[in-house]
Motif scaffolding. Structure first.
Motif, mmCIF file in Angstrom:
data_model
loop_
_atom_site.group_PDB
_atom_site.id
_atom_site.type_symbol
_atom_site.label_atom_id
_atom_site.label_comp_id
_atom_site.label_asym_id
_atom_site.label_seq_id
_atom_site.Cartn_x
_atom_site.Cartn_y
_atom_site.Cartn_z
ATOM 1 N N ASP A 141 0.810 -1.216 0.000
ATOM 2 C CA ASP A 141 0.000 0.000 0.000
ATOM 3 C C ASP A 141 0.841 1.263 0.000
ATOM 4 N N SER A 142 2.131 1.153 0.284
ATOM 5 C CA SER A 142 2.993 2.336 0.343
ATOM 6 C C SER A 142 4.180 2.165 -0.595
ATOM 7 N N HIS A 143 4.774 3.297 -0.978
ATOM 8 C CA HIS A 143 5.970 3.241 -1.826
ATOM 9 C C HIS A 143 7.084 2.471 -1.122
ATOM 10 N N ALA A 144 7.291 2.756 0.165
ATOM 11 C CA ALA A 144 8.340 2.068 0.916
ATOM 12 C C ALA A 144 8.090 0.563 0.943
ATOM 13 N N GLY A 145 6.841 0.176 1.103
ATOM 14 C CA GLY A 145 6.515 -1.242 1.125
ATOM 15 C C GLY A 145 6.780 -1.908 -0.208
ATOM 16 N N ARG A 146 6.440 -1.220 -1.297
ATOM 17 C CA ARG A 146 6.695 -1.796 -2.618
ATOM 18 C C ARG A 146 8.187 -1.924 -2.875
ATOM 19 N N VAL A 147 8.949 -0.914 -2.481
ATOM 20 C CA VAL A 147 10.399 -0.983 -2.676
ATOM 21 C C VAL A 147 10.990 -2.128 -1.857
ATOM 22 N N GLU A 148 10.521 -2.290 -0.635
ATOM 23 C CA GLU A 148 11.029 -3.375 0.193
ATOM 24 C C GLU A 148 10.744 -4.724 -0.445
ATOM 25 N N ARG A 149 9.556 -4.908 -1.014
ATOM 26 C CA ARG A 149 9.251 -6.165 -1.689
ATOM 27 C C ARG A 149 10.172 -6.389 -2.887
ATOM 28 N N LEU A 150 10.465 -5.321 -3.616
ATOM 29 C CA LEU A 150 11.413 -5.436 -4.732
ATOM 30 C C LEU A 150 12.798 -5.818 -4.218
ATOM 31 N N LEU A 151 13.221 -5.201 -3.104
ATOM 32 C CA LEU A 151 14.530 -5.525 -2.537
ATOM 33 C C LEU A 151 14.582 -6.947 -1.996
ATOM 34 N N GLU A 152 13.425 -7.518 -1.702
ATOM 35 C CA GLU A 152 13.359 -8.927 -1.302
ATOM 36 C C GLU A 152 13.349 -9.867 -2.513
ATOM 37 N N GLY A 153 13.355 -9.267 -3.710
ATOM 38 C CA GLY A 153 13.393 -10.080 -4.926
ATOM 39 C C GLY A 153 12.029 -10.442 -5.473
ATOM 40 N N ASP A 154 11.000 -9.743 -5.030
ATOM 41 C CA ASP A 154 9.635 -10.061 -5.450
ATOM 42 C C ASP A 154 9.229 -9.137 -6.598
ATOM 43 N N GLY A 180 22.788 -12.154 -19.791
ATOM 44 C CA GLY A 180 23.079 -13.446 -20.388
ATOM 45 C C GLY A 180 22.012 -14.501 -20.205
ATOM 46 N N VAL A 181 20.986 -14.176 -19.425
ATOM 47 C CA VAL A 181 19.874 -15.098 -19.237
ATOM 48 C C VAL A 181 18.620 -14.255 -19.036
ATOM 49 N N SER A 182 17.532 -14.680 -19.667
ATOM 50 C CA SER A 182 16.287 -13.918 -19.561
ATOM 51 C C SER A 182 15.600 -14.250 -18.241
ATOM 52 N N LEU A 183 15.981 -13.551 -17.222
ATOM 53 C CA LEU A 183 15.435 -13.786 -15.892
ATOM 54 C C LEU A 183 15.622 -12.540 -15.053
ATOM 55 N N CYS A 184 14.564 -12.038 -14.499
ATOM 56 C CA CYS A 184 14.601 -10.928 -13.539
ATOM 57 C C CYS A 184 14.995 -9.591 -14.150
ATOM 58 N N GLU A 185 15.006 -9.471 -15.476
ATOM 59 C CA GLU A 185 15.311 -8.162 -16.051
ATOM 60 C C GLU A 185 14.261 -7.134 -15.673
ATOM 61 N N ASP A 186 13.014 -7.593 -15.466
ATOM 62 C CA ASP A 186 11.958 -6.682 -15.030
ATOM 63 C C ASP A 186 12.187 -6.224 -13.595
ATOM 64 N N LEU A 187 12.625 -7.144 -12.743
ATOM 65 C CA LEU A 187 12.941 -6.785 -11.353
ATOM 66 C C LEU A 187 14.050 -5.745 -11.308
ATOM 67 N N GLU A 188 15.091 -5.938 -12.099
ATOM 68 C CA GLU A 188 16.214 -5.002 -12.088
ATOM 69 C C GLU A 188 15.782 -3.612 -12.549
ATOM 70 N N LEU A 189 14.970 -3.553 -13.606
ATOM 71 C CA LEU A 189 14.515 -2.250 -14.076
ATOM 72 C C LEU A 189 13.644 -1.566 -13.024
ATOM 73 N N MET A 190 12.745 -2.304 -12.389
ATOM 74 C CA MET A 190 11.871 -1.702 -11.383
ATOM 75 C C MET A 190 12.680 -1.202 -10.186
ATOM 76 N N LEU A 191 13.698 -1.949 -9.795
ATOM 77 C CA LEU A 191 14.562 -1.503 -8.699
ATOM 78 C C LEU A 191 15.246 -0.184 -9.053
ATOM 79 N N LYS A 192 15.745 -0.074 -10.275
ATOM 80 C CA LYS A 192 16.421 1.157 -10.686
ATOM 81 C C LYS A 192 15.428 2.311 -10.820
ATOM 82 N N LEU A 193 14.229 2.027 -11.329
ATOM 83 C CA LEU A 193 13.221 3.078 -11.438
ATOM 84 C C LEU A 193 12.793 3.590 -10.063
ATOM 85 N N SER A 194 12.781 2.698 -9.064
ATOM 86 C CA SER A 194 12.394 3.123 -7.717
ATOM 87 C C SER A 194 13.430 4.054 -7.105
#
Length: 339
Positions: A141-154, A180-194
């Motif tokens: 429900d909060s920006h901090a909560g979403r960032v924390e979930r991303l930092l947990e790899g979710d 080199g492998v199609s995995l978690c590229e979306d997670l990495e972009l979202m982490l950087k955008l945050s």
């Protein structure tokens, strides 16, 4: 041609069975000012022809192809062609609700500090059956909560196929990184955008997100785990955090029956009885001695009137209406899928 309000990017690979519905859902958007960029990544089926046919000559739909280069290269190639300030994601096997582009673009207009606007997703299967909306934890429900979930790899904290982003923020974040492998590229972009601005999740299911049973046992193995850890370690380092990445279970480590059980449970909770019964039966074929599966089977096969009394009808009705509207926009029928 005037610049569009939203650029929608759609990488496509062997999606001939679904891409026409994805394209049609875009043609029926309430927001008229958009462009849909479709790049066929060397498909071996009729994806390219299906995409062109589905566009029905609409000049807002631009389709081209390349030799197979992988999804990271393809997404970056699509980003290179975007003209709008807002970039929306839509996978070739997903469906957009007709209100999606209008809602998200208005949301970003009103909140200049927000760089990503995601929405809830309504999961569907290969045959367009509704599975349900995975309920977001209160932490989201909060920006901090979403960032924390991303930092947990979710990565489900912001599901990429539901996201609309500011193009300028994507450029500042460095687009997608090919590891080199199609995995978690979306997670990495979202982490950087945050790190660039706020990431928001709107609790409206404006994307039908396809879950495919043929991907239940796919895994990137040890290399995938290494990439996952590297992405999180880099994110921790950029933030000056002293922590270690959590262990990641690969898809292959989830028993097939466990995933099917979860689909049945979510579908039953949302009132999609046909889907719930279908998947618990398939789960029992895989694990016939699991007591947990038999309990779920008993719940799914209760009389319809009993199940109906347990539903939260206000929520269930809203989800059904979003599902019906999105399916109609994609030219699909919803008959026989509810209680």
């Amino acid at each position: 041609m005037a610049e569009p309000r939203v650029s929608v990017i759609m990488p496509a690979f062997n999606a001939a069975s679904y891409i026409r519905h994805a394209v049609k859902s875009m043609l029926n958007q309430d927001e008229p000012s958009w462009e849909l960029l479709i790049l066929d990544d060397g498909s071996t089926d009729e994806t390219l022809g299906a995409a062109k046919a589905a566009s029905d000559g609409d000049p807002r739909v631009i389709v081209w192809s390349q030799e197979n280069r992988g999804v990271v290269f393809t997404r970056n190639a699509l980003l290179q062609r975007c003209r709008a300030d807002y970039v929306a994601m839509l996978d070739a096997d997903d469906i957009a609700h007709p209100e999606r582009l209008a809602f998200q673009s208005a949301f970003l207009d009103a909140r200049p500090g927000v760089v990503v606007c995601g929405t809830d997703v309504l999961q569907i299967d290969e045959e367009h059956r509704p599975i349900g909306v995975g309920r977001s934890p209160h932490q989201l429900d909060s920006h901090a909560g979403r960032v924390e979930r991303l930092l947990e790899g979710d990565s489900s904290a912001i599901r990429q196929p539901s996201a609309m982003m500011r193009r300028q923020a994507i450029e500042r974040a460095g687009r997608y990184v090919d590891r080199g492998v199609s995995l978690c590229e979306d997670l990495e972009l979202m982490l950087k955008l945050s790190e660039v601005g706020e990431v928001c999740l709107c609790p409206r299911p404006l994307t039908l997100y396809r879950r495919r049973s043929d991907s239940l046992n796919l895994s990137a193995g040890d290399k995938g785990r290494d990439v996952y850890r590297d992405i999180l370690r880099d994110a921790y380092a950029r933030r000056g955090l002293d922590r270690h990445p959590p262990e990641r279970r690969t898809t292959a480590e989830f028993a097939r029956s466990e995933r099917l059980f979860d689909w049945s449970r979510v579908a039953l909770r949302e009132g999609f009885l046909v889907t719930s019964r279908r998947y618990i039966r398939r789960a029992l074929l895989d694990s016939p001695v699991s007591w947990k599966l038999w309990v779920q089977a008993a719940k799914a096969h209760l009389p319809r009137k009993v199940i109906a009394k347990k539903l939260r009808w206000e929520r269930s009705f809203g989800i059904r209406e979003h599902y019906r509207q999105a399916m109609q926009a994609a030219g699909l029928d919803t008959g026989g899928l509810f209680l």
